[in-house]
Scaffold this active site. Structure first.
Site, short mmCIF file in Angstrom:
data_model
loop_
_atom_site.label_atom_id
_atom_site.label_comp_id
_atom_site.label_asym_id
_atom_site.label_seq_id
_atom_site.Cartn_x
_atom_site.Cartn_y
_atom_site.Cartn_z
N PRO A 192 13.93 1.25 2.65
CA PRO A 192 14.80 0.08 2.84
C PRO A 192 14.31 -1.18 2.14
CG PRO A 192 13.58 0.57 4.85
CD PRO A 192 13.36 1.73 3.92
N TYR A 204 6.14 -8.95 -3.84
CA TYR A 204 6.52 -7.65 -4.40
C TYR A 204 6.68 -7.62 -5.92
CZ TYR A 204 7.33 -6.58 0.51
OH TYR A 204 7.15 -6.40 1.87
N ASN A 249 7.71 5.45 -1.24
CA ASN A 249 7.43 4.15 -0.66
C ASN A 249 8.41 4.01 0.51
OD1 ASN A 249 7.13 1.56 0.16
ND2 ASN A 249 7.26 0.64 -1.87
N ALA A 301 9.56 -0.49 5.27
CA ALA A 301 9.22 -0.78 6.67
C ALA A 301 9.23 0.47 7.55
CB ALA A 301 10.19 -1.83 7.22
N HIS A 309 5.99 1.96 9.08
CA HIS A 309 5.37 1.48 10.31
C HIS A 309 6.16 1.87 11.57
CE1 HIS A 309 3.57 -0.75 7.09
NE2 HIS A 309 4.69 -1.42 6.86
N ASP A 356 7.86 13.47 10.41
CA ASP A 356 8.14 14.86 10.80
C ASP A 356 8.86 15.62 9.69
OD1 ASP A 356 6.95 14.43 13.23
OD2 ASP A 356 8.79 14.48 14.41
N GLU A 396 1.92 8.53 -0.64
CA GLU A 396 2.54 7.31 -0.10
C GLU A 396 2.10 6.13 -0.96
OE1 GLU A 396 1.22 6.58 3.90
OE2 GLU A 396 2.03 4.55 3.92
N HIS A 418 2.59 1.76 -1.80
CA HIS A 418 3.08 0.43 -1.43
C HIS A 418 2.77 -0.54 -2.55
CE1 HIS A 418 3.91 1.79 2.60
NE2 HIS A 418 2.73 2.39 2.58
N LEU A 419 3.72 -1.42 -2.81
CA LEU A 419 3.50 -2.46 -3.81
C LEU A 419 2.43 -3.43 -3.33
CD1 LEU A 419 7.29 -2.81 -4.13
CD2 LEU A 419 5.91 -2.43 -6.14
N SER A 420 2.57 -3.90 -2.09
CA SER A 420 1.61 -4.86 -1.52
C SER A 420 0.48 -4.10 -0.84
CB SER A 420 2.33 -5.76 -0.51
OG SER A 420 2.84 -4.99 0.57
N ARG A 470 -2.04 -7.73 5.14
CA ARG A 470 -0.87 -8.45 5.64
C ARG A 470 -0.84 -8.46 7.17
NH1 ARG A 470 4.25 -6.59 2.51
NH2 ARG A 470 5.01 -8.52 3.46
N ARG A 518 1.77 -4.16 9.94
CA ARG A 518 1.86 -3.33 8.72
C ARG A 518 0.61 -2.48 8.51
NH1 ARG A 518 6.38 -5.59 6.04
NH2 ARG A 518 6.54 -7.80 6.49
C1 DQA Z 1 6.08 -2.11 1.38
C2 DQA Z 1 5.26 -2.68 2.54
C3 DQA Z 1 6.03 -2.62 3.84
O1 DQA Z 1 5.26 -3.19 4.91
C4 DQA Z 1 7.32 -3.41 3.72
O2 DQA Z 1 8.08 -3.30 4.90
C5 DQA Z 1 8.12 -3.04 2.53
C6 DQA Z 1 7.44 -2.77 1.27
C7 DQA Z 1 5.37 -2.29 0.03
O3 DQA Z 1 5.75 -1.60 -0.92
O4 DQA Z 1 4.48 -3.14 -0.11
O5 DQA Z 1 9.35 -3.02 2.57
O6 DQA Z 1 6.25 -0.70 1.59
#
Ligand code: DQA
Length: 148
Positions: free
Chosen positions: A10, A23, A74, A77, A80, A87, A98, A100-102, A107, A111
Site C-alpha cells: 500500500p 522515500y 515491499n 505498512a 507491521h 501466512d 523483504e 524497504h526503502l527507508s 523510525r 515500524r
Molecule cells: C516502507 C516502510 C513502512 O514502514 C511504510 O509503512 C511504507 C514503506 C519502506 O519501503 O520504507 O509504506 O515499507
C-alpha cells in the site's frame, strides 16, 4: 528462465510524490523499469504488481505458486500488521526477500517489528530504490545457489 514476482504494498503507488524526504523521488514506474533491466542482465524475468489491498496481494502470492520461483516484496505498512501476508508466503514456501526503502529500525517503534521477516530469507532496509536492486540480486543469487 528464472521468474520473480515483485510485490509492492500500500501507498507505494504514490512514490516520487509521497514524503520524498523519506522515500526518495523515484516513482514506482522508475523502480519497476530498473528491476526489469536488472532482470534481463541477470537472465531472469520479473512480474511487478502493486496493490493497496491486503487480499489482492495475498491472491497474487497464491497465484505465484506454480508461476514464479521467488518473491521480492515491499509490504509497506502491511509489514507491521499482516499475519495473513506472512501466512501466504509461508504457504507457498517460495524463497522471499523483504525490502524497504527507508531504514525501518531508525523510525517510529511501530515500524521496528516485521511479521514478514521470519518467513523471508532476508531483509534489506534503508537504501532507497537501491534496496530493491540489492534484494533482486540477493534473491536470484540465492535461487541459483541456495547453499552459498
Ligand atoms: C516502507 C516502510 C513502512 O514502514 C511504510 O509503512 C511504507 C514503506 C519502506 O519501503 O520504507 O509504506 O515499507
Amino acid at each position: 528462465m528464472l521468474s520473480i514476482l515483485v510485490l509492492h504494498g500500500p501507498n507505494l503507488n504514490l512514490l516520487g510524490r509521497r514524503e520524498p524526504e523519506v522515500y526518495g523521488y523515484q516513482t514506482l514506474e522508475d523502480i519497476n523499469q530498473i528491476l526489469e533491466q536488472q532482470a534481463t542482465e541477470l537472465q531472469a524475468k520479473v512480474l511487478t504488481f502493486q496493490s493497496n489491498h491486503e487480499g489482492a496481494l495475498i491472491d497474487c502470492i497464491h497465484a505465484a505458486w506454480d508461476e514464479h520461483q521467488g518473491i521480492l516484496i515491499n509490504p509497506g505498512a502491511f509489514t507491521h500488521t499482516s499475519i495473513a501476508i506472512r501466512d501466504a508466503i509461508a504457504a507457498v514456501a517460495l524463497p522471499t526477500v523483504e525490502v524497504h526503502l527507508s531504514n525501518i529500525y531508525q523510525r517510529e517503534p511501530f515500524r521496528h517489528h516485521s511479521y514478514i521477516a521470519p518467513v523471508a530469507i532476508g531483509q534489506i532496509s534503508g537504501f532507497g530504490a537501491e534496496s530493491y536492486r540489492l534484494g533482486l540480486e540477493a534473491l536470484v543469487s540465492h535461487l541459483r545457489n541456495p547453499k552459498a
